[in-house]
Design an enzyme around this catalytic site. Structure first.
Site, mmCIF file in Angstrom:
data_model
loop_
_atom_site.group_PDB
_atom_site.id
_atom_site.type_symbol
_atom_site.label_atom_id
_atom_site.label_comp_id
_atom_site.label_asym_id
_atom_site.label_seq_id
_atom_site.Cartn_x
_atom_site.Cartn_y
_atom_site.Cartn_z
ATOM 1 N N SER A 135 1.096 -0.744 0.145
ATOM 2 C CA SER A 135 -0.022 0.155 -0.050
ATOM 3 C C SER A 135 0.539 1.440 0.330
ATOM 4 C CB SER A 135 -1.070 0.372 1.323
ATOM 5 O OG SER A 135 -2.085 1.378 0.968
ATOM 6 N N TYR A 148 -1.305 0.476 10.382
ATOM 7 C CA TYR A 148 -1.568 -0.072 9.577
ATOM 8 C C TYR A 148 -0.075 0.277 8.429
ATOM 9 C CZ TYR A 148 -3.798 -0.462 4.571
ATOM 10 O OH TYR A 148 -3.413 -1.335 3.070
#
Length: 248
Positions: A135, A148
């Protein structure tokens, strides 16, 4: 019929779109996900599919399922480590430690379990391609990205180190790091709050699951002597947030 592609997190989003795209390319499929009903529907639609209904955090089940694959699905050529999630966007001080643990167990440990389970198959065949979904959160910080982002930074660095470990095996390894993409990601992150999830995508163009699936297919179809190490992909509408300043 080509060899087998193993896709985790296959019940929605990037995983489902990649399953559809690789099925069109002629691959047999192993699809792993938690929602068995969705897996069954997708398998029925695509054909030539073996499903594994499992939580990627269940280490024993992951290794057992790979060990006991049907003979005609043991020729795994492609592994797409797609399963992952974000939970919450609170600052570290306010966030749930249980959410942190779930992200770590899913995005890091789950990815490791599947990779370790599948690698012996690929190394024995001296052929394969592992694609890890990272990501932009693993590349660039943003408020509330904390754990995250940390898990996705792990995905990037593990991908690079895995490439070193696999030198001489013929196995390719790529990290793909998407930016804003409309999937069930935000709905999961905000724990079912559809209004909050929809607001993330309001009045902007975003990446689609099909965009990422197309990129994955394009990488796979490159000559085998070509390895894309890392590919960061943003919507044209998205750029880096810039520096933040505290002001009086």
């Amino acid at each position: 019929m080509k060899q087998t592609a193993f896709i985790t997190g296959a019940t929605s989003g990037f995983g489902e779109a990649t399953a559809r795209a690789l099925s069109k390319e002629g691959y047999k499929l192993i699809l792993l996900g938690r929602r068995e009903d969705r897996l069954k529907r997708l398998a029925s639609e695509l054909g030539n599919t073996h499903i594994i209904a499992a939580d990627i955090r269940d280490k024993d089940k992951i290794f057992k399922e790979v060990e006991n694959l049907p003979e005609n699905f043991k020729d795994i050529e492609i592994l797409v480590n797609n399963a992952g999630l974000a939970l919450g966007q609170e600052k570290t001080n306010d966030a749930s430690i249980e959410d942190f643990e779930t992200m770590i167990d899913t995005n890091i440990k789950g990815l490791l379990y599947v990779t370790k389970a599948v690698l012996p198959i690929m190394t024995a065949r001296k052929s394969g391609y592992i694609i890890n979904l990272g990501s932009v959160a693993g590349e660039w910080p943003y408020p509330g990205g904390n754990v995250y982002g940390g898990t996705k930074a792990f995905v990037k660095q593990f991908t690079f180190n895995l490439r070193n470990d696999l030198q001489g095996t013929g196995i390719r390894v790529t990290q793909i790091a998407p930016g804003i993409a409309k999937t069930e990601f935000s709905l999961v992150r905000f724990k079912g709050d559809a209004a909050k999830a929809d607001a993330v995508y309001d009045k902007t163009q975003f990446i689609t699951s099909e965009d990422i699936a197309r990129i994955i297919v394009d990488c796979i179809n490159l000559p085998k002597h070509v390895n894309i190490n890392s590919l960061e992909v943003m919507a044209t509408t998205q750029t880096w947030a810039g520096f933040a300043f505290e002001r009086e």
